[in-house]
Enzyme design. Structure first.
Site, short mmCIF file in Angstrom:
data_model
loop_
_atom_site.label_atom_id
_atom_site.label_comp_id
_atom_site.label_asym_id
_atom_site.label_seq_id
_atom_site.Cartn_x
_atom_site.Cartn_y
_atom_site.Cartn_z
N LYS A 193 1.98 5.06 40.13
CA LYS A 193 1.53 3.65 40.31
C LYS A 193 1.88 3.16 38.78
O LYS A 193 0.97 3.30 37.81
CB LYS A 193 -0.01 3.43 40.47
N GLY A 224 1.83 -1.90 42.29
CA GLY A 224 0.79 -2.50 42.89
C GLY A 224 -0.34 -2.54 41.80
O GLY A 224 -0.17 -2.15 40.54
N GLY A 226 -4.44 -2.41 40.20
CA GLY A 226 -5.54 -1.25 40.01
C GLY A 226 -6.49 -1.06 41.18
O GLY A 226 -6.83 -0.37 41.72
N PRO A 227 -7.06 -2.29 41.66
CA PRO A 227 -8.15 -2.55 42.50
C PRO A 227 -7.66 -2.09 43.95
O PRO A 227 -8.39 -1.66 44.62
CB PRO A 227 -8.62 -4.02 42.54
N GLY A 230 -4.26 1.61 42.91
CA GLY A 230 -5.08 2.43 41.95
C GLY A 230 -6.15 3.28 42.66
O GLY A 230 -6.38 4.22 42.60
N GLU A 268 -6.36 9.62 29.68
CA GLU A 268 -6.22 9.13 28.28
C GLU A 268 -6.51 7.92 28.13
O GLU A 268 -5.62 7.01 28.82
CB GLU A 268 -4.74 9.42 27.84
N CYS A 302 -3.03 3.22 21.91
CA CYS A 302 -4.50 3.35 21.97
C CYS A 302 -4.71 4.46 20.75
O CYS A 302 -5.89 4.48 20.38
CB CYS A 302 -4.78 4.42 23.37
N GLU A 402 -12.09 -1.52 20.62
CA GLU A 402 -10.54 -1.58 20.61
C GLU A 402 -9.92 -3.03 20.73
O GLU A 402 -10.45 -3.64 21.76
CB GLU A 402 -9.89 -0.43 21.78
#
Length: 516
Positions: A193, A224, A226-227, A230, A268, A302, A402
């Protein structure tokens, strides 16, 4: 800092990518069980060009029903793929690697269009380092001990099963290959995904995998959000492992969804990496390179070293050199050959950067350069001003959170013990840097920093160095041998008295590479 005024979109930039994907019907389809198929639902998402804030194309989105179909395909393919020879898997990875390099310009154009990377940076970095993950996954199969013996016990390393791979928008191809390469090498089947915000390079990657001759069901792609997609992948009872690269918040949600089925979760996640400039460091080298590293990919990494921790007695010199370095950046149209830094990738990230710059000013941090708003002459697009704060302390929001944009904070220390304390004073522990001429001291400081990677004096990037986090930066490791082992289970067979069990180790890496 200079700016490059936007020019009209180069036809090759949009046309080369969009028209190709339209002509092949990829924008309307998912890749499941070796075929490009229509999704079960009607949802679509617009791909926005960050340099213009305008939509350039829509893509089809999958849903939980599509996840079920893709997982079933991966489950069906696992029985055969997991016991295929390591030689055959290495050959496939070799073909994928070759095709990525052959289509490097196509990938670079797609990445620049979908997430705003300067085209030169996409060509020189985003695509080549992504290809390296596939090469290393192939090469690591050579001689890997899938079967070993210990005191009469056979230790077998086996593919964990069906893996759900969730990848982000900031390094779209790089993060895909970092997961898909070792998963396939291990003998796993996958459902990918990619981020719906930067999906074009993922569609091109699926074409590469198909053209490389992958068996049906081994690799599947479900676009797609995340909600829906995922979450469905994370909770699915027939998915054995989830690997996610994303925010710490997203990683927590995935882990919570996966908990009920007790699947392996590799994460990660976020970072707030320190860059400790030791008292003996050569500032003329250490500071400009540190600024460049913090702002690489417009700060959307990141592990970007966004906290520069410097000796207090050298603070003014550091500020001067850092300002000079930032003024050399050229922010503007990512298609311009002069541009070093394009826009950030999307509106939400642009707003986040602006909010955090405002927070730093409100907290009393001192602006060395940059600040809120777009660079002069850029009135549209998600462009941010490269911003450096000084007079920062660890309790400030800009030193703890971040930001994921072109914002660097400079924090002063009085002794090395305090520098280490500051370096460790966040909830994150993904990457870190140490600069110093006395290598014994630099190594000792590196050993005290709580992070998954530490770079001393800006070494070259290595795809063999395991990458992952301490604390809220996640768990598990990617890249290198450790990245391969993340996708393996360990089986002990007792009462196994001889070494006759066949090993799936590649016996001749040279032969496999020549055939690929």
């Amino acid at each position: 800092m200079t700016t490059q005024l936007p020019a009209p979109l180069a036809p090759v930039h949009v046309g080369l990518i969009v028209e190709r994907l339209k002509a092949e019907g990829r924008l309307d389809r998912l890749f499941i069980d070796g075929e490009w198929v229509l999704p079960a639902g009607q949802s679509r998402a617009s791909v926005i060009d960050p340099s213009t804030e305008e939509p350039v194309v829509d893509i089809a989105l999958g849903n939980a029903q599509d996840v079920d179909v893709a997982v079933a395909a991966a489950r069906g393919a696992f029985a055969t793929w997991s016991v295929s020879s390591a030689e055959s898997r290495a050959l496939l990875l070799g073909r994928i690697h070759t095709l990525i390099l052959e289509r490097a310009e196509l990938f670079a154009q797609a990445i620049s269009l979908e997430m705003g990377a300067a085209l030169g940076f996409a060509r020189s970095t985003q695509v080549p380092v992504a290809a390296e993950h596939i090469r290393v996954a192939r090469d690591n199969l050579a001689g890997y001990p899938f079967l070993t013996h210990r005191e009469g016990v056979a230790i077998l390393r086996e593919a964990i099963g069906v893996c759900g791979l969730i990848t982000p928008w900031n390094w779209p191809l790089y993060q895909i290959t970092a997961k898909v390469g070792p998963a396939l090498a291990a003998g796993c089947t996958v459902v990918l995904k990619p981020s719906e915000l930067s999906p074009l390079s993922a569609l091109l990657f699926a074409e590469v995998v198909q053209d490389a001759g992958i068996p049906p069901g081994v690799f599947n792609l479900v676009s797609g959000n995340g909600p829906e997609v995922g979450a469905a992948l994370s909770a699915h009872p027939d998915v054995d492992m989830i690997s996610i690269t994303g925010s710490t918040r997203a990683g927590v949600l995935v882990a919570q969804a996966a908990a009920a089925t007790v699947k392996r979760v590799a994460q990660e996640l976020g970072g707030k990496s320190p860059n400790v400039i030791l008292p003996d460091a050569d500032l003329a080298r250490a500071v400009p390179a540190g600024v460049a590293a913090a702002f690489r990919n417009v700060g959307q990494s990141c592990s970007a070293p966004t906290r520069m921790i410097v000796p207090r007695e050298r603070l003014q010199e550091v500020e001067r050199i850092a300002l000079e370095a930032a003024l050399n950046f050229a922010v503007g149209d990512p298609r311009s050959p002069q541009t070093t830094h394009g826009p950030v990738a999307n509106r939400a990230q642009f707003n986040r950067v602006q909010e955090m710059i405002a927070a730093g000013i409100a907290e009393g941090a001192r602006l060395i350069c940059g600040g809120p708003g777009r660079p002069e002459g850029l009135e549209r697009g998600f462009y941010c001003r490269p911003t450096i704060f000084s007079s920062v302390h660890s309790q400030m929001q800009v030193a703890q959170e971040e930001i994921f944009g072109p914002v660097l904070v400079i924090i002063a220390y009085d002794n090395v013990d305090e520098a280490v304390e500051i370096a460790n004073d966040t909830v994150y522990g993904l990457g870190a840097h140490v600069q110093g001429q006395d290598l014994a001291v630099a190594r000792a400081v590196a050993a005290r920093i709580r992070s998954g990677q530490v770079h001393i004096n800006y070494p070259a990037w290595s795809p063999h160095a395991p990458f992952g986090g301490y604390k809220r930066s996640g768990n598990g490791r990617e890249y290198g041998i450790e990245g391969l082992e993340e996708y393996l289970e360990t089986k002990a067979i007792l009462g196994f008295q001889d070494a006759s069990m066949p090993s799936t180790t590649v016996k001749s890496s040279r032969n496999a590479q020549e055939q690929s």
